[in-house]
Write a protein that holds these residues in place. Structure first.
Motif, PDB file in Angstrom:
ATOM      1  N   ILE A  33      37.122  40.603  40.050  1.00 20.87           N
ATOM      2  CA  ILE A  33      36.260  40.207  38.938  1.00 20.87           C
ATOM      3  C   ILE A  33      36.808  38.929  38.325  1.00 20.87           C
ATOM      4  O   ILE A  33      37.958  38.856  37.911  1.00 20.87           O
ATOM      5  N   TYR A  34      35.954  37.906  38.325  1.00 20.15           N
ATOM      6  CA  TYR A  34      36.302  36.624  37.714  1.00 20.15           C
ATOM      7  C   TYR A  34      35.314  36.343  36.580  1.00 20.15           C
ATOM      8  O   TYR A  34      34.103  36.347  36.793  1.00 20.15           O
ATOM      9  N   SER A  69      32.750  38.108  42.631  1.00 21.46           N
ATOM     10  CA  SER A  69      33.173  36.821  43.167  1.00 21.46           C
ATOM     11  C   SER A  69      32.000  35.953  43.622  1.00 21.46           C
ATOM     12  O   SER A  69      30.969  36.454  44.088  1.00 21.46           O
ATOM     13  N   GLY A  70      32.175  34.648  43.519  1.00 22.94           N
ATOM     14  CA  GLY A  70      31.174  33.716  44.004  1.00 22.94           C
ATOM     15  C   GLY A  70      30.977  33.843  45.508  1.00 22.94           C
ATOM     16  O   GLY A  70      29.888  33.600  46.030  1.00 22.94           O
ATOM     17  N   LEU A  71      32.038  34.222  46.217  1.00 21.68           N
ATOM     18  CA  LEU A  71      31.952  34.417  47.655  1.00 21.68           C
ATOM     19  C   LEU A  71      30.953  35.524  47.985  1.00 21.68           C
ATOM     20  O   LEU A  71      30.118  35.381  48.894  1.00 21.68           O
ATOM     21  N   LEU A  72      31.021  36.619  47.246  1.00 24.49           N
ATOM     22  CA  LEU A  72      30.066  37.709  47.452  1.00 24.49           C
ATOM     23  C   LEU A  72      28.656  37.269  47.091  1.00 24.49           C
ATOM     24  O   LEU A  72      27.689  37.586  47.799  1.00 24.49           O
ATOM     25  N   ALA A 109      35.986  47.299  42.369  1.00 25.47           N
ATOM     26  CA  ALA A 109      36.387  46.010  41.805  1.00 25.47           C
ATOM     27  C   ALA A 109      37.835  46.071  41.350  1.00 25.47           C
ATOM     28  O   ALA A 109      38.370  47.144  41.055  1.00 25.47           O
ATOM     29  N   THR A 110      38.456  44.913  41.315  1.00 25.25           N
ATOM     30  CA  THR A 110      39.803  44.777  40.767  1.00 25.25           C
ATOM     31  C   THR A 110      39.805  43.631  39.764  1.00 25.25           C
ATOM     32  O   THR A 110      38.977  42.728  39.839  1.00 25.25           O
ATOM     33  N   GLY A 111      40.739  43.695  38.847  1.00 28.94           N
ATOM     34  CA  GLY A 111      40.820  42.635  37.854  1.00 28.94           C
ATOM     35  C   GLY A 111      42.054  42.773  36.993  1.00 28.94           C
ATOM     36  O   GLY A 111      42.737  43.803  37.018  1.00 28.94           O
ATOM     37  N   HIS A 166      37.149  43.730  31.822  1.00 26.68           N
ATOM     38  CA  HIS A 166      36.196  43.513  32.922  1.00 26.68           C
ATOM     39  C   HIS A 166      35.658  44.819  33.511  1.00 26.68           C
ATOM     40  O   HIS A 166      34.914  44.782  34.488  1.00 26.68           O
ATOM     41  N   VAL A 167      36.029  45.942  32.938  1.00 28.49           N
ATOM     42  CA  VAL A 167      35.729  47.221  33.577  1.00 28.49           C
ATOM     43  C   VAL A 167      34.228  47.477  33.716  1.00 28.49           C
ATOM     44  O   VAL A 167      33.794  48.184  34.627  1.00 28.49           O
TER      45      VAL A 167
END
Length: 200
Positions: free
Chosen positions: A74-75, A80-83, A104-106, A111-112
């Motif tokens: 998570i950004y 992600s923009g890649l996804l 997801a990770t962050g 960001h949860v």
């Protein structure tokens, strides 16, 4: 089943977590095809060419899968923009009839909710039949040993394994009877994990 890691980093903890969970799902009788989105040609992703052979092949993998695990860092409160680039290139209803587990990770619990408010609506719009309970894992709960082995903090490990097991059970309930027939080719191949897909 397709296991999609959507981090741009080759040393991503998100990717390591997915590959760790692939082993658990394989042990429960699923055939896993790992896909690291970062291995797709960057010019194809950014050039938005859905007819490129690499994207056509990935679309076929999505179409053939009965279920998908989609993992993303998570950004800035979003996946992600890649996804995003990959999902934009897939057919509109690429997830129709699929069971999907979002992970997801962050770095922060702030960001949860990104899974529910950023990722889940997109998966739903793409036609997913079942989006099971997802899970957010804090970066600090994922450490990598000197040998490259992922270590998941005990409480986080129990939580993510529980949602993976629920996902697995949902897949088993919704799988066609012929897919589980004892002695069938499908039943044999489903229990064999494959090497990660790298599409050029």
């Amino acid at each position: 089943m397709l296991s999609v890691a959507a981090s741009p980093s080759a040393t991503s903890r998100t990717g390591r977590l997915l590959r760790h969970l692939d082993g658990r799902l394989t042990g429960q009788g699923h055939r896993i095809i790992p896909l690291d989105v970062r291995t797709l040609p960057a010019d194809v992703l950014l050039g938005a060419d859905p007819r490129h052979p690499a994207i056509v092949r990935v679309a076929e993998l999505f179409a053939q899968a009965d279920g998908l695990v989609i993992g993303t860092p998570i950004y800035k409160a979003a996946y992600s923009g890649l996804l995003k680039c990959l999902l934009d290139l897939l057919p509109q209803y690429a997830l129709a009839g699929k069971t999907v587990l979002p992970l997801a990770t962050g770095g922060s619990t702030a960001h949860v909710l990104a899974i529910d408010y950023a990722l889940r609506p997109v998966l739903s719009a793409m036609g997913a039949a079942h989006i099971v309970q997802g899970w957010f894992t804090l970066d600090r709960d994922l450490t990598v040993g000197d040998d490259g082995t992922l270590v998941v903090a005990p409480a986080a490990a129990r939580a993510v394994e529980q949602v993976v097991d629920q996902f697995s059970a949902t897949l088993h309930r919704t799988a066609p009877q012929r897919d589980a027939a004892p002695g069938s080719d499908a039943a044999h191949h489903r229990a064999v994990a494959t090497t990660p897909v790298s599409v050029r």
